[in-house]
Design a protein around this motif. Structure first.
Motif, PDB file in Angstrom:
ATOM      1  N   UNK A 295     -88.449  16.534  78.351  1.00 40.85           N
ATOM      2  CA  UNK A 295     -89.102  17.418  77.364  1.00 40.85           C
ATOM      3  C   UNK A 295     -88.948  18.854  77.836  1.00 40.85           C
ATOM      4  N   UNK A 296     -89.138  19.784  76.917  1.00 37.32           N
ATOM      5  CA  UNK A 296     -89.076  21.189  77.288  1.00 37.32           C
ATOM      6  C   UNK A 296     -87.648  21.658  77.484  1.00 37.32           C
ATOM      7  N   UNK A 297     -87.497  22.909  77.903  1.00 40.24           N
ATOM      8  CA  UNK A 297     -86.131  23.407  78.060  1.00 40.24           C
ATOM      9  C   UNK A 297     -86.032  24.549  79.071  1.00 40.24           C
ATOM     10  N   UNK A 298     -84.787  24.996  79.247  1.00 44.20           N
ATOM     11  CA  UNK A 298     -84.476  26.119  80.138  1.00 44.20           C
ATOM     12  C   UNK A 298     -83.735  27.165  79.316  1.00 44.20           C
ATOM     13  N   UNK A 299     -84.181  28.393  79.427  1.00 44.18           N
ATOM     14  CA  UNK A 299     -83.453  29.481  78.777  1.00 44.18           C
ATOM     15  C   UNK A 299     -82.865  30.390  79.840  1.00 44.18           C
ATOM     16  N   UNK A 300     -81.580  30.660  79.702  1.00 45.87           N
ATOM     17  CA  UNK A 300     -80.913  31.589  80.606  1.00 45.87           C
ATOM     18  C   UNK A 300     -80.395  32.744  79.759  1.00 45.87           C
ATOM     19  N   UNK A 301     -80.784  33.944  80.132  1.00 46.62           N
ATOM     20  CA  UNK A 301     -80.459  35.137  79.336  1.00 46.62           C
ATOM     21  C   UNK A 301     -80.812  34.908  77.865  1.00 46.62           C
ATOM     22  N   UNK A 302     -81.944  34.243  77.649  1.00 47.68           N
ATOM     23  CA  UNK A 302     -82.444  34.026  76.296  1.00 47.68           C
ATOM     24  C   UNK A 302     -81.822  32.849  75.554  1.00 47.68           C
ATOM     25  N   UNK A 303     -80.798  32.242  76.168  1.00 50.47           N
ATOM     26  CA  UNK A 303     -80.114  31.137  75.490  1.00 50.47           C
ATOM     27  C   UNK A 303     -80.648  29.789  75.970  1.00 50.47           C
ATOM     28  N   UNK A 304     -81.001  28.941  75.019  1.00 50.74           N
ATOM     29  CA  UNK A 304     -81.484  27.596  75.342  1.00 50.74           C
ATOM     30  C   UNK A 304     -80.285  26.752  75.773  1.00 50.74           C
ATOM     31  N   UNK A 305     -80.179  26.485  77.073  1.00 50.19           N
ATOM     32  CA  UNK A 305     -78.958  25.817  77.570  1.00 50.19           C
ATOM     33  C   UNK A 305     -78.862  24.366  77.114  1.00 50.19           C
ATOM     34  N   UNK A 306     -80.001  23.764  76.774  1.00 46.05           N
ATOM     35  CA  UNK A 306     -79.968  22.360  76.349  1.00 46.05           C
ATOM     36  C   UNK A 306     -79.704  22.193  74.855  1.00 46.05           C
ATOM     37  N   UNK A 307     -79.483  23.312  74.181  1.00 41.64           N
ATOM     38  CA  UNK A 307     -79.001  23.212  72.805  1.00 41.64           C
ATOM     39  C   UNK A 307     -77.472  23.185  72.779  1.00 41.64           C
ATOM     40  N   UNK A 308     -76.858  23.415  73.946  1.00 39.29           N
ATOM     41  CA  UNK A 308     -75.393  23.402  74.019  1.00 39.29           C
ATOM     42  C   UNK A 308     -74.894  21.952  74.090  1.00 39.29           C
ATOM     43  N   UNK A 309     -73.695  21.717  73.600  1.00 40.07           N
ATOM     44  CA  UNK A 309     -73.072  20.398  73.727  1.00 40.07           C
ATOM     45  C   UNK A 309     -72.738  20.165  75.205  1.00 40.07           C
ATOM     46  N   UNK A 310     -72.463  18.924  75.583  1.00 44.70           N
ATOM     47  CA  UNK A 310     -72.122  18.606  76.981  1.00 44.70           C
ATOM     48  C   UNK A 310     -70.985  19.494  77.487  1.00 44.70           C
TER      49      UNK A 310
ATOM     50  N   UNK B 281     -72.058  23.098  77.833  1.00 40.48           N
ATOM     51  CA  UNK B 281     -72.982  23.217  78.960  1.00 40.48           C
ATOM     52  C   UNK B 281     -72.209  23.219  80.286  1.00 40.48           C
ATOM     53  N   UNK B 282     -71.211  22.350  80.372  1.00 39.91           N
ATOM     54  CA  UNK B 282     -70.395  22.287  81.588  1.00 39.91           C
ATOM     55  C   UNK B 282     -69.661  23.616  81.811  1.00 39.91           C
ATOM     56  N   UNK B 283     -69.125  24.171  80.736  1.00 45.30           N
ATOM     57  CA  UNK B 283     -68.435  25.468  80.816  1.00 45.30           C
ATOM     58  C   UNK B 283     -69.393  26.565  81.267  1.00 45.30           C
ATOM     59  N   UNK B 284     -70.546  26.547  80.619  1.00 42.96           N
ATOM     60  CA  UNK B 284     -71.581  27.532  80.898  1.00 42.96           C
ATOM     61  C   UNK B 284     -71.966  27.497  82.369  1.00 42.96           C
ATOM     62  N   UNK B 285     -72.171  26.270  82.864  1.00 42.29           N
ATOM     63  CA  UNK B 285     -72.577  26.054  84.255  1.00 42.29           C
ATOM     64  C   UNK B 285     -71.541  26.625  85.212  1.00 42.29           C
TER      65      UNK B 285
ATOM     66  N   UNK C 266     -60.841  26.806  94.828  1.00 45.42           N
ATOM     67  CA  UNK C 266     -60.754  25.525  94.106  1.00 45.42           C
ATOM     68  C   UNK C 266     -61.436  25.523  92.728  1.00 45.42           C
ATOM     69  N   UNK C 267     -62.704  25.949  92.645  1.00 47.46           N
ATOM     70  CA  UNK C 267     -63.362  25.898  91.329  1.00 47.46           C
ATOM     71  C   UNK C 267     -62.645  26.758  90.285  1.00 47.46           C
ATOM     72  N   UNK C 268     -62.088  27.886  90.717  1.00 50.06           N
ATOM     73  CA  UNK C 268     -61.370  28.762  89.780  1.00 50.06           C
ATOM     74  C   UNK C 268     -60.083  28.091  89.317  1.00 50.06           C
ATOM     75  N   UNK C 269     -59.424  27.389  90.254  1.00 45.50           N
ATOM     76  CA  UNK C 269     -58.182  26.694  89.895  1.00 45.50           C
ATOM     77  C   UNK C 269     -58.490  25.581  88.904  1.00 45.50           C
ATOM     78  N   UNK C 270     -59.563  24.833  89.157  1.00 48.24           N
ATOM     79  CA  UNK C 270     -59.936  23.745  88.245  1.00 48.24           C
ATOM     80  C   UNK C 270     -60.229  24.282  86.851  1.00 48.24           C
ATOM     81  N   UNK C 271     -60.786  25.481  86.833  1.00 53.21           N
ATOM     82  CA  UNK C 271     -61.143  26.117  85.567  1.00 53.21           C
ATOM     83  C   UNK C 271     -59.971  26.852  84.930  1.00 53.21           C
ATOM     84  N   UNK C 272     -58.836  26.828  85.605  1.00 50.51           N
ATOM     85  CA  UNK C 272     -57.646  27.572  85.180  1.00 50.51           C
ATOM     86  C   UNK C 272     -57.972  29.052  84.976  1.00 50.51           C
ATOM     87  N   UNK C 273     -58.935  29.529  85.762  1.00 53.05           N
ATOM     88  CA  UNK C 273     -59.312  30.940  85.661  1.00 53.05           C
ATOM     89  C   UNK C 273     -58.315  31.787  86.452  1.00 53.05           C
TER      90      UNK C 273
END
Ligand code: ADP
Ligand code: ADP
Length: 226
Positions: A61-76, A79-83, A108-115
Motif C-alpha cells: 500500500x502507499x507509494x514513493x514519489x521522487x521529484x514529485x513523480x509517483x514511481x509506482x505508477x510507472x510500468x515495470x 521503473x527499471x529505466x528510471x531506477x 559496466x552499468x553504463x555499458x548494459x544501458x548502452x549509455x
C-alpha cells in the motif's frame, strides 16, 4: 527542495498465519542534498524501506514519489529505466564482477544501458575515489575498502540523483569505514546528490544530517543532527 517522499508506505509479506508487517504506513520526506541515516534493530524493516524507495520491490500500500513523480505508477520497464538513471545502489557485499577490471566494473552499468561513457567523468570518479593506480586490477587484488570504493564509483557512474546504501561499511574496519563515509559525504556535496543509508554503526549515523529510526516496521523517531 524536496526530492523524495513516501506516502503511507506499507509492505506486508506472506498472508494468514505467516503474515509479516515489514513496514507500516511510513511517511518520510527527504530534501535534495540531505544525508539520511536509517537505523533500527535487525528485522525492523530497514532493507524493506530502502528497497521500496529504490523501486526494487512494490509496496503493498502507499507509494514513493521522487521529484514529485509517483514511481509506482510507472510500468515495470519504465521503473527499471528510471531506477538505472536516477538511483545508485551500494550494498554491504561489493558485488563486483571478478573477471572485470576496476574500470570495467565501474563502466559496466553504463555499458548494459548502452549509455555513452563519459571518459572524463569516469576518470574524475576514479581519481576522486583514489583508484587511479588500481583501475586495471581485478577485484580480488584489492582490499575491502578499495573494493567498496569501486562499488561506490560504479553507483555514481550514471550520475544518479539519489544514492541508496544498505550497510555499506558493514564489512569494513573503523578506519576504512570513516574513509568510505567521508568519500560518500564529499561525493554528495560535489555532485549535489542525496544519500539514504542504512547503518548499524552509531558513529556513522551521527555523521548524517538526519536519523530515521525504525522499530517493528514503524518509524519511531526522526532525529536531526544538523
Ligand atoms: P532489516 O533490514 O531491518 O533487518 P527487513 O526489512 O529485511 O529488516 O525485514 C523486515 C521484516 O520483513 C522481517 O521480519 C523479515 O523477516 C521480513 N521479510 C523481509 N523480506 C521478506 C520476504 N521476502 N519474505 C518474507 N518476509 C520478509
Ligand atoms: P588504501 O590505503 O588505498 O585505502 P588499504 O589501506 O586497504 O588501501 O591497503 C593498504 C595498501 O595495501 C594499499 O596500498 C593497497 O593498495 C594494498 N593492498 C591491500 N590489499 C591488497 C591486495 N589484496 N593485493 C594487493 N595490494 C593490496
Amino acid at each position: 527542495m524536496k526530492i523524495l517522499e513516501t506516502i503511507n508506505l506499507t509492505k506486508t509479506y506472506g498472508k494468514g498465519e505467516t503474515v509479516v508487517n515489514a513496514l507500516n504506513s511510513a511517511n518520510i520526506s527527504v530534501e535534495k542534498g540531505e544525508f539520511v541515516a536509517i537505523i533500527g534493530p535487525s528485522g525492523s524493516g530497514k532493507s524493506t524501506m530502502l528497497h521500496l524507495l529504490g523501486g526494487l520491490e512494490r509496496p503493498s500500500k502507499g507509494t514513493v514519489k521522487i521529484e514529485g513523480e509517483d514511481i509506482y505508477e510507472l510500468s515495470e520497464n519504465k521503473l527499471a529505466q528510471y531506477r538505472r538513471k536516477k538511483i545508485g545502489f551500494i550494498f554491504q557485499q561489493y558485488n563486483l564482477i571478478p573477471v572485470l577490471t576496476v574500470r570495467e566494473n565501474i563502466e559496466m552499468p553504463l555499458m548494459l544501458d548502452k549509455a555513452i561513457i563519459d571518459k572524463t567523468y569516469i576518470d574524475e570518479l576514479i581519481e576522486f575515489l583514489r583508484l587511479t593506480k588500481r583501475q586495471k586490477h581485478l577485484p580480488n587484488q584489492l582490499s575491502g575498502g578499495q573494493q567498496q570504493r569501486v562499488a561506490i564509483a560504479r553507483a555514481l557512474a550514471a550520475k544518479p540523483a539519489i544514492i541508496l546504501a544498505d550497510e555499506p561499511t558493514g564489512n569494513l574496519d573503523t578506519k576504512t569505514t570513516q574513509e568510505v563515509i567521508s568519500l560518500l559525504r564529499e561525493s554528495i556535496k560535489k555532485y549535489n546528490q542525496t544519500l539514504i543509508m542504512i547503518t548499524h554503526n552509531d558513529k556513522v549515523a551521527q555523521n548524517a544530517d538526519r536519523i530515521i529510526s525504525i522499530v517493528d516496521g514503524n518509524i519511531k523517531l526522526l532525529e536531526t543532527n544538523k
